[in-house]
Design an enzyme around this catalytic site. Structure first.
Site, PDB file in Angstrom:
ATOM      1  N   CYS A  45       0.830  -1.212   0.000  1.00  0.00           N
ATOM      2  CA  CYS A  45       0.000   0.000   0.000  1.00  0.00           C
ATOM      3  C   CYS A  45       0.865   1.264   0.000  1.00  0.00           C
ATOM      4  O   CYS A  45       1.605   1.508   0.951  1.00  0.00           O
ATOM      5  CB  CYS A  45      -0.905  -0.058   1.236  1.00  0.00           C
ATOM      6  SG  CYS A  45      -1.690   1.486   1.692  1.00  0.00           S
ATOM      7  N   CYS A  48       0.179   3.690   2.857  1.00  0.00           N
ATOM      8  CA  CYS A  48       0.669   3.101   4.113  1.00  0.00           C
ATOM      9  C   CYS A  48       2.154   3.400   4.287  1.00  0.00           C
ATOM     10  O   CYS A  48       2.616   3.709   5.392  1.00  0.00           O
ATOM     11  CB  CYS A  48       0.456   1.588   4.134  1.00  0.00           C
ATOM     12  SG  CYS A  48      -1.278   1.084   4.033  1.00  0.00           S
TER      13      CYS A  48
END
Length: 119
Positions: A45, A48
């Site tokens: 991600c 993230c």
């Protein structure tokens, strides 16, 4: 009673994020600390990865414990908390889920959220 008695009931938050390995580990962390900011993330991600330095800074500079949960390794745990997108940040205060935020967040916003529960 001495002034030290209060410190026995609440453990000082660690200055590094705690990597969670399963539901019982997360429950233990939530029980051990008054305020826990939990970062549900995935290695693949992009957002993230972008929030990672912020999470580390908050662990080092705030009174909250910071927990990290890899949603790929802990799919049932993520599902139990209704995590459908990453990053999802869930703040626990006094052992209860208090806040849930989905998506990339700024350090100032997260710091003020933590301060609402630590002051």
């Amino acid at each position: 009673m001495t002034a030290d008695t209060a410190s026995e009931t609440s453990t000082e938050a660690p200055t590094e994020p705690i990597h969670i390995d399963g539901q019982s580990h997360l429950e233990e962390v939530i029980d051990d600390y008054d305020v826990v900011l939990t970062d549900f993330y995935a290695d693949w991600c992009g957002p993230c990865k972008m929030i990672e330095p912020t999470v580390k800074t908050l662990a080092a500079e705030t009174d909250a414990a910071v927990a990290k949960v890899d949603v790929d390794a802990n799919q049932q745990l993520a599902a139990a908390f209704g995590v459908q997108g990453v990053p999802t940040l869930i703040l626990f205060a006094g052992g209860e889920q208090a806040e849930s935020i989905v998506g990339l967040q700024g350090e100032d916003q997260l710091r003020s959220l933590i301060q609402q529960y630590t002051e």
